[in-house]
Write an enzyme that holds these catalytic residues in place. Structure first.
Site, PDB file in Angstrom:
ATOM      1  N   HIS A 260     -24.883 -14.048 -43.230  1.00 60.01           N
ATOM      2  CA  HIS A 260     -23.746 -14.805 -42.686  1.00 60.01           C
ATOM      3  C   HIS A 260     -22.480 -13.962 -42.894  1.00 60.01           C
ATOM      4  O   HIS A 260     -22.302 -12.950 -42.216  1.00 60.01           O
ATOM      5  CB  HIS A 260     -23.675 -16.168 -43.367  1.00 60.01           C
ATOM      6  CG  HIS A 260     -22.788 -17.161 -42.673  1.00 60.01           C
ATOM      7  ND1 HIS A 260     -22.120 -16.891 -41.488  1.00 60.01           N
ATOM      8  CD2 HIS A 260     -22.429 -18.430 -43.002  1.00 60.01           C
ATOM      9  CE1 HIS A 260     -21.421 -17.950 -41.116  1.00 60.01           C
ATOM     10  NE2 HIS A 260     -21.584 -18.891 -42.018  1.00 60.01           N
ATOM     11  N   HIS A 299     -25.965 -10.919 -30.616  1.00 58.20           N
ATOM     12  CA  HIS A 299     -25.766 -12.290 -31.087  1.00 58.20           C
ATOM     13  C   HIS A 299     -26.642 -13.210 -30.254  1.00 58.20           C
ATOM     14  O   HIS A 299     -26.595 -13.175 -29.023  1.00 58.20           O
ATOM     15  CB  HIS A 299     -24.298 -12.700 -30.970  1.00 58.20           C
ATOM     16  CG  HIS A 299     -23.956 -13.939 -31.736  1.00 58.20           C
ATOM     17  ND1 HIS A 299     -24.437 -15.186 -31.386  1.00 58.20           N
ATOM     18  CD2 HIS A 299     -23.192 -14.134 -32.850  1.00 58.20           C
ATOM     19  CE1 HIS A 299     -23.980 -16.084 -32.242  1.00 58.20           C
ATOM     20  NE2 HIS A 299     -23.229 -15.473 -33.147  1.00 58.20           N
ATOM     21  N   ASP A 347     -18.762  -9.684 -36.309  1.00 55.25           N
ATOM     22  CA  ASP A 347     -18.823  -8.943 -37.570  1.00 55.25           C
ATOM     23  C   ASP A 347     -18.411  -7.487 -37.369  1.00 55.25           C
ATOM     24  O   ASP A 347     -17.676  -6.914 -38.185  1.00 55.25           O
ATOM     25  CB  ASP A 347     -20.244  -9.001 -38.151  1.00 55.25           C
ATOM     26  CG  ASP A 347     -20.696 -10.424 -38.416  1.00 55.25           C
ATOM     27  OD1 ASP A 347     -19.917 -11.173 -39.026  1.00 55.25           O
ATOM     28  OD2 ASP A 347     -21.808 -10.789 -38.015  1.00 55.25           O
TER      29      ASP A 347
END
Length: 405
Positions: A260, A299, A347
């Site tokens: 995460h 993703h 990210d």
């Protein structure tokens, strides 16, 4: 805006089938399609896709369908907070990307997420100093931002005025105070009523023009992303009647995992490794041959590319912190996309900002956590107001007990 139809790969991913199977559904009249915006591709009805999924899940049985829904599957809870579409996400019906590009602050975004209406919970002042126990904790320079914040929140909860109040205004006032305090804790700054993005950038003492605006944009885009792992953990804690301080501690604990929030640190390390390589393309190919992950790319909810990353990388190009380093990062992104078709996600974008301004991976994670705190508080408020306890049942698949006798 075309939100009721999906691109082919997005539709296939939702169904969990190949493109060939998707096309078979179209030929049988089970999924409607129409020309895409570029005239060369086609789009597929989102409502037809959802109906197919629902019928399939119903056929599997309620228990099995619920189990599958917990892993990128069907929605498991109702919320009015945020919505994800392949082209971007929305906060209470307003485009998060438009908010970020339009100059919204994290505080303004929080008011929207918390459904404050005309009420502004941020007008209240702040204590001008930290409690003694928190001040001592902030003096420990070897404690990373996430751990420092997680340790300090229970200490701040001791002095919370309305910790268990059911009054909506009290709850939103406490949420505003908590958002500002956690942002300050994440960057080891004193409590402040200044906009959160300025507080954070000032604490880093970079003196870089443009970084404050870039961080503002990142905070808004990070503010919420539907029912991700940390938001779900926050809601579970809130459903028990826990205080806002306790619920966001659950979010922080979940965020700390490598799958995460820790993904930003892995993306930062990947960028640093690649920037030291004379031929990054060779290292990328080597990783792919060995089946290793490329942190910060791809993703599941954005098969055509994470729009949050696109916005942040475009904004970073406008600031051009270190032209040579920025060019190297852009070449790395192009190399990965050419080699395997994967595009950067949020990210990677946060890690690129930290790398471009020669900041640490901890700062990339601090930006993510400060922004997502607004969303956690929104989910906690919504769950508290629903008054329901989240307590799913487990489907036991282990060894069955022996029968007596």
């Amino acid at each position: 805006m075309r939100t009721d139809y999906l691109a082919a790969q997005d539709a296939a991913n939702r169904l969990g089938v190949s493109l060939a199977t998707l096309y078979a559904y179209v030929s049988r009249g089970r999924v409607d399609s129409r020309p895409g915006p570029d005239g060369r591709t086609r789009e597929y009805s989102a409502s037809d896709i959802e109906q197919l999924i629902e019928r399939r899940q119903a056929g599997r049985g309620a228990a099995q369908g619920a189990a599958h829904s917990l892993a990128w599957g069907l929605p498991v809870m109702e919320t009015r907070i945020s919505l994800i579409r392949s082209h971007g996400h929305y906060y209470r019906g307003e485009s998060a990307i438009a908010l970020a590009k339009g100059g919204a602050t994290l505080e303004e975004t929080a008011r929207l997420l918390w459904d404050c209406g005309e009420h502004d919970p941020f007008v209240a002042g702040l204590p001008d100093h930290w409690p003694k126990a928190v001040a001592l904790l902030l003096q420990q320079s070897n404690v990373p931002p996430l751990e420092r914040t997680t340790a300090a929140l229970p200490l701040l909860a001791l002095d919370a005025t309305h910790a268990h109040s059911t009054d909506p205004l009290h709850r939103r006032h406490d949420a505003a105070l908590l958002l500002r305090e956690t942002a300050a804790l994440l960057c080891a700054a004193p409590p402040s009523t200044q906009p959160i993005h300025r507080v954070m950038v000032t604490s880093w003492r970079t003196g870089e023009l443009g970084l404050s605006e870039l961080v503002r944009c990142a905070l808004v885009l990070c503010a919420d992303h539907e029912l991700n792992a940390s938001s779900f953990a926050t809601r579970v804690a809130a459903s028990t009647g826990a205080s806002l301080h306790a619920t966001v501690c659950a979010g922080l604990a979940t965020l700390s995992g490598p799958h995460h929030g820790g993904a930003a640190a892995r993306a930062h390390a990947f960028i640093q490794d690649m920037l030291r390589e004379r031929k990054p393309i060779d290292r990328v190919r080597e990783r792919l041959r060995r089946g290793e992950a490329l942190p910060g790319f791809g993703h599941p909810l954005y098969p055509e590319g994470d729009p949050r990353a696109m916005v942040l990388l475009d904004a970073m190009r406008a600031t051009r912190p270190r032209p040579a380093k920025l060019s190297a990062i852009e070449r790395l992104i192009e190399t990965v996309q050419t080699q395997c078709g994967r595009r950067p996600n949020l990210d990677l974008a946060l890690a690129a900002i930290a790398s471009g301004y020669e900041l640490s991976a901890d700062i990339a994670l601090a930006i993510f956590a400060a922004g997502r705190m607004a969303g956690w508080l929104a989910h906690a408020l919504e769950q508290q107001e629903s008054g329901s306890l989240i307590r799913p049942r487990a489907s036991y698949v282990g060894r069955m007990p022996q029968r007596d006798g």
